[in-house]
Design a protein around this motif. Structure first.
Motif, PDB file in Angstrom:
ATOM      1  N   THR A  90      18.247 -23.468  15.375  1.00  0.00           N
ATOM      2  CA  THR A  90      18.341 -22.503  16.472  1.00  0.00           C
ATOM      3  C   THR A  90      19.782 -22.076  16.681  1.00  0.00           C
ATOM      4  N   TYR A  91      20.695 -23.039  16.671  1.00  0.00           N
ATOM      5  CA  TYR A  91      22.112 -22.744  16.898  1.00  0.00           C
ATOM      6  C   TYR A  91      22.676 -21.820  15.817  1.00  0.00           C
ATOM      7  N   LEU A  92      22.320 -22.069  14.586  1.00  0.00           N
ATOM      8  CA  LEU A  92      22.869 -21.269  13.494  1.00  0.00           C
ATOM      9  C   LEU A  92      22.193 -19.907  13.358  1.00  0.00           C
ATOM     10  N   TRP A  93      20.921 -19.820  13.665  1.00  0.00           N
ATOM     11  CA  TRP A  93      20.170 -18.596  13.396  1.00  0.00           C
ATOM     12  C   TRP A  93      20.095 -17.615  14.565  1.00  0.00           C
ATOM     13  N   ASP A  94      20.223 -18.101  15.789  1.00  0.00           N
ATOM     14  CA  ASP A  94      19.965 -17.251  16.955  1.00  0.00           C
ATOM     15  C   ASP A  94      21.232 -17.130  17.797  1.00  0.00           C
ATOM     16  N   GLU A  95      21.874 -15.966  17.739  1.00  0.00           N
ATOM     17  CA  GLU A  95      23.142 -15.771  18.452  1.00  0.00           C
ATOM     18  C   GLU A  95      22.994 -15.935  19.960  1.00  0.00           C
ATOM     19  N   CYS A  96      21.883 -15.467  20.529  1.00  0.00           N
ATOM     20  CA  CYS A  96      21.673 -15.601  21.977  1.00  0.00           C
ATOM     21  C   CYS A  96      21.524 -17.077  22.363  1.00  0.00           C
ATOM     22  N   ALA A  97      20.741 -17.808  21.584  1.00  0.00           N
ATOM     23  CA  ALA A  97      20.571 -19.243  21.847  1.00  0.00           C
ATOM     24  C   ALA A  97      21.900 -19.966  21.684  1.00  0.00           C
ATOM     25  N   ARG A  98      22.689 -19.568  20.687  1.00  0.00           N
ATOM     26  CA  ARG A  98      24.005 -20.182  20.467  1.00  0.00           C
ATOM     27  C   ARG A  98      24.892 -19.994  21.690  1.00  0.00           C
ATOM     28  N   ALA A  99      24.874 -18.801  22.272  1.00  0.00           N
ATOM     29  CA  ALA A  99      25.679 -18.535  23.466  1.00  0.00           C
ATOM     30  C   ALA A  99      25.208 -19.413  24.630  1.00  0.00           C
ATOM     31  N   GLU A 100      23.902 -19.566  24.773  1.00  0.00           N
ATOM     32  CA  GLU A 100      23.368 -20.416  25.839  1.00  0.00           C
ATOM     33  C   GLU A 100      23.745 -21.881  25.620  1.00  0.00           C
ATOM     34  N   ILE A 101      23.624 -22.348  24.401  1.00  0.00           N
ATOM     35  CA  ILE A 101      23.988 -23.734  24.079  1.00  0.00           C
ATOM     36  C   ILE A 101      25.474 -23.952  24.337  1.00  0.00           C
ATOM     37  N   ASN A 102      26.306 -23.011  23.912  1.00  0.00           N
ATOM     38  CA  ASN A 102      27.741 -23.117  24.158  1.00  0.00           C
ATOM     39  C   ASN A 102      28.051 -23.165  25.646  1.00  0.00           C
ATOM     40  N   ALA A 103      27.316 -22.384  26.452  1.00  0.00           N
ATOM     41  CA  ALA A 103      27.524 -22.376  27.900  1.00  0.00           C
ATOM     42  C   ALA A 103      27.168 -23.739  28.504  1.00  0.00           C
ATOM     43  N   VAL A 104      26.085 -24.336  28.032  1.00  0.00           N
ATOM     44  CA  VAL A 104      25.686 -25.663  28.519  1.00  0.00           C
ATOM     45  C   VAL A 104      26.752 -26.691  28.158  1.00  0.00           C
ATOM     46  N   VAL A 105      27.234 -26.644  26.945  1.00  0.00           N
ATOM     47  CA  VAL A 105      28.270 -27.575  26.504  1.00  0.00           C
ATOM     48  C   VAL A 105      29.533 -27.406  27.342  1.00  0.00           C
ATOM     49  N   LYS A 106      29.905 -26.156  27.595  1.00  0.00           N
ATOM     50  CA  LYS A 106      31.105 -25.889  28.391  1.00  0.00           C
ATOM     51  C   LYS A 106      30.934 -26.389  29.821  1.00  0.00           C
ATOM     52  N   ARG A 107      29.748 -26.161  30.406  1.00  0.00           N
ATOM     53  CA  ARG A 107      29.478 -26.617  31.778  1.00  0.00           C
ATOM     54  C   ARG A 107      29.587 -28.132  31.902  1.00  0.00           C
TER      55      ARG A 107
END
Length: 99
Positions: A79-96
Motif C-alpha cells: 500500500t505504501y509503495l503503490w498508493d500515493e494517497c495512502a502513503r501521505a496518510e501513513i506519513n501523516a500518522v508517523v509524523k503525528r
C-alpha cells in the motif's frame, strides 16, 4: 585500499539477494530491478518484489513473521509503495506520533 560506501552497498546487496534466494528457493526468488527504482516509480514493483522486501525485513529483524495477528507488513509495504494517497496518510500518522 579501504572500500567505499558504494562498494560496501554493492556487496551487501549481493549478499542480501543470495540470502533471499536461499530462503525463498529458486522458484520464489525475484531478482531486483536492474535500474534503481525511485519514488516516482515505486508502482512498477510487483507484489512479489514488495513481499520479498518484507521477507528481508523479517529476516534482518528476526521477526516471527510479516503477517502475524494484527500486523500485516506485506499489505502495509504494498500500500505504501503503490498508493500515493495512502502513503501521505501513513506519513501523516508517523509524523503525528513523532516517529
Amino acid at each position: 585500499m579501504t572500500p567505499t560506501d558504494k562498494t560496501l552497498k554493492q556487496e551487501a546487496t549481493i549478499q542480501i539477494n543470495q540470502a533471499l534466494r536461499l530462503c525463498r528457493g529458486q522458484e520464489s526468488y525475484v531478482a531486483p530491478p536492474n535500474e534503481t527504482v525511485t519514488c516516482g516509480s515505486y508502482r512498477m514493483l510487483d507484489r512479489f518484489q514488495c513481499d520479498q522486501g518484507v521477507v528481508a525485513l523479517v529476516l534482518a529483524c528476526n521477526l516471527s513473521g510479516g503477517s502475524v495477528n494484527d500486523v500485516d507488513l506485506y499489505k502495509l509495504v504494498r500500500t505504501y509503495l503503490w498508493d500515493e494517497c495512502a502513503r501521505a496518510e501513513i506519513n501523516a500518522v508517523v509524523k503525528r506520533h513523532g516517529l
